[in-house]
Design a protein around this motif. Structure first.
Motif, short mmCIF file in Angstrom:
data_model
loop_
_atom_site.label_atom_id
_atom_site.label_comp_id
_atom_site.label_asym_id
_atom_site.label_seq_id
_atom_site.Cartn_x
_atom_site.Cartn_y
_atom_site.Cartn_z
N SER B 26 14.17 -34.02 -13.38
CA SER B 26 14.49 -35.02 -12.93
C SER B 26 14.10 -35.52 -11.05
O SER B 26 12.74 -34.12 -11.32
N VAL B 27 14.06 -36.91 -10.61
CA VAL B 27 12.71 -36.37 -9.81
C VAL B 27 13.48 -37.13 -8.61
O VAL B 27 14.61 -37.75 -8.81
N LEU B 28 12.92 -36.70 -7.26
CA LEU B 28 14.63 -37.38 -6.01
C LEU B 28 13.47 -38.73 -5.51
O LEU B 28 12.62 -39.01 -6.18
N SER B 31 10.37 -39.06 -4.55
CA SER B 31 9.36 -39.03 -4.92
C SER B 31 8.97 -39.76 -6.50
O SER B 31 7.77 -39.67 -7.40
N SER B 164 23.70 -39.78 -7.76
CA SER B 164 23.06 -38.73 -6.71
C SER B 164 21.84 -39.15 -6.59
O SER B 164 21.45 -40.36 -6.44
N LEU B 165 20.90 -38.54 -5.66
CA LEU B 165 20.15 -38.58 -4.62
C LEU B 165 18.24 -38.47 -5.33
O LEU B 165 17.66 -38.50 -5.19
N SER B 166 18.63 -38.75 -7.14
CA SER B 166 17.42 -38.69 -7.90
C SER B 166 17.35 -39.61 -8.77
O SER B 166 18.72 -39.59 -9.66
N LEU B 168 17.00 -39.02 -13.17
CA LEU B 168 16.21 -38.79 -14.07
C LEU B 168 15.78 -39.00 -14.99
O LEU B 168 15.01 -39.98 -15.44
#
Lengths: 266, 208
Positions: B26-28, B31, B164-166, B168
């Motif tokens: 996953s990546v925020l 980013s 979520s804040l990410s 996938l």
């Protein structure tokens, strides 16, 4: 056989040069038309592409199978002041005629006379310096270069570690787990079910006979905990309420644990 | 369309015995742009492609201990696309020599009355979500970067909220069974995304 080799080399060279030309064209286009929103990384990308293509071109030239091109002689057979459509097409409109005026420019293998003169001057200058003096100059240049290199690499290291500190976190393992659990078996997605309901947890696991033992235990927990919410939903669907009272304790444990571990679970 | 098998036997034979090799990470949100930039550089040169999909997961309870699961997916932003029905088998972690999670998979394009058909067969919807993101390709590898949205009102894909804040990140390859060699390419590719994103083989059982 040699001729064939030469032909192959030429073909390779032509295609490499064409690639290079295309990249240059698109880069120039970018510079001319998108200069207002061009970002530095994208300029660097273009440069990287060009340098890569130049490298490939060099590789082709230095390849052992490449015949020595300097041994090849090109002679203009016919010069004509008339417009030549074929040459016009091949040069994309840059050279309309193949005449005595343009041929010396396009077929020359030596530099301009002035450049040649300058080069000669430099060579005689270089010959005049004594070996000792030359050695000294070389040493001082080397010293300067290494100093500069050291400075640059130090700067680089510092900015890199600073950058790392800045974007230290680009991902969050807990988020990864939450997202993977959501796509795998819908964990944390459903609003209709009370939190932690095992039904959704169990659902996404086809053929999970062996590992389901714990999960079906989990399913029991909300049913006992919130019977009013759970019962109507079960009535509407084909769901065998598999009673496994023996598994209940372990189910409760698992449930509490997972609920506290996942921040996104509702 | 053939009736989905109710047995837990793996689907075998012919060309449908395909395996999905999968790596996940996953990546925020903050980013995301760097990751997309890197992917644009690494992947095949193509027009940036985005997608907005609605996925519904259906269950059929048989005599077996665990239900049979099918996934129905439809595009919300491109009209005229077929629905996508997907069966995914039990994921296998495998040993260290295989660098990706492997699971059986069957993909079928269907007409838009798929959900009615499944309900008629006795399936019921278990959960649904909306996936919105970007897709990239490199050879046979597919890289998806997407956000998962929870659907607040059942069936209403307008009222959604991010899970979520990410985002996938999934790297997958669908290949005939036994071609474990593709996982080497996947690992190499995943290496190039570090340290931005760590793509790993994540066992979903661990997250239950």
């Amino acid at each position: 056989r040699e001729e064939k080799q030469l032909e192959l080399t030429l073909e390779a060279l032509i295609s490499q040069v064409a690639d290079l030309k295309n990249s240059l064209v698109s880069f120039i286009y970018k510079l001319e038309n998108e200069y207002d929103r061009l970002t530095w990384p994208s300029v660097l990308d273009s440069f990287a592409l060009l340098s890569g293509q130049l490298n490939t071109l060099n590789k082709v030239l230095k390849h052992e199978k490449t015949p020595l091109l300097r041994n090849q002689v090109i002679i203009p057979l016919v010069l004509s002041p008339d417009r030549d459509e074929e040459i016009m097409r091949q040069t994309e409109g840059r050279v309309p005629v193949f005449s005595h005026e343009v041929v010396p420019d396009h077929l020359r293998t030596k530099p301009d006379p002035e450049v040649e003169e300058q080069e000669k001057q430099l060579i005689t200058d270089a010959a005049r310096i004594s070996p000792d003096a030359a050695q000294k100059q070389i040493q001082s240049l080397n010293k300067m270069c290494s100093n500069l290199l050291e400075k640059i690499s130090k700067e680089e290291r510092e900015s890199e570690s600073g950058g790392l500190r800045q974007n230290k976190q680009t991902f969050n393992p807990a988020d990864t787990n939450a997202l993977v659990a959501a796509v795998a078996f819908g964990k944390g997605l459903s609003n209709r079910r009370p939190p932690g309901s095992g039904a959704s947890v169990q659902s996404g696991q086809p053929g999970a006979g062996a590992i389901i033992a714990g999960a079906s235990g989990m399913q029991q927990v909300p049913m006992t905990g919130a019977p009013a919410q759970q019962q109507p939903m079960l009535a509407g669907v084909q769901m065998a309420p598999a009673g496994q009272p023996g598994k209940m304790p372990s189910g409760i444990k698992t449930n509490i644990k997972s609920a506290s571990m996942h921040p996104y679970q509702r | 369309m053939e009736a989905p098998p109710v047995t837990m036997m793996p689907v075998t034979g012919g060309t449908i015995n395909m395996m999905e090799y999968l790596l996940q990470g996953s990546v925020l949100d903050q980013s995301l742009e760097s990751l997309l930039h890197r992917l644009r550089g690494l992947c095949d040169n193509m027009e940036p492609e985005t997608f907005l999909d609605h996925e519904m997961v259906f269950l059929l309870k048989g005599q077996q201990a665990s239900p049979f699961v099918l996934r129905a997916r439809r595009s919300m932003d491109k009209s005229g696309m077929p629905w996508h029905l997907r069966y995914l088998g039990q994921p296998e972690i495998g040993d260290k020599n295989r660098h990706a999670l492997v699971r059986n998979c069957v993909d079928i394009a269907t007409s838009d009355n798929l959900t009615d058909f499944l309900v008629e067969m006795g399936f019921r919807m278990d959960h649904e979500f909306v996936a919105k993101g970007h897709v990239f390709r490199k050879g046979i590898m597919k890289i998806m970067v997407y956000k998962i949205f929870r659907i607040l009102m059942p069936g209403n894909t307008e009222s959604i909220e991010p899970l979520s804040l990410s985002y996938l990140v999934e790297l997958n390859v669908v290949a005939p069974a036994g071609q474990d060699i593709v996982s080497d390419d996947m690992r190499n590719f995943a290496e190039q995304l570090k340290p931005l994103v760590h793509l790993e083989k994540i066992d979903p059982k661990r997250l239950m």
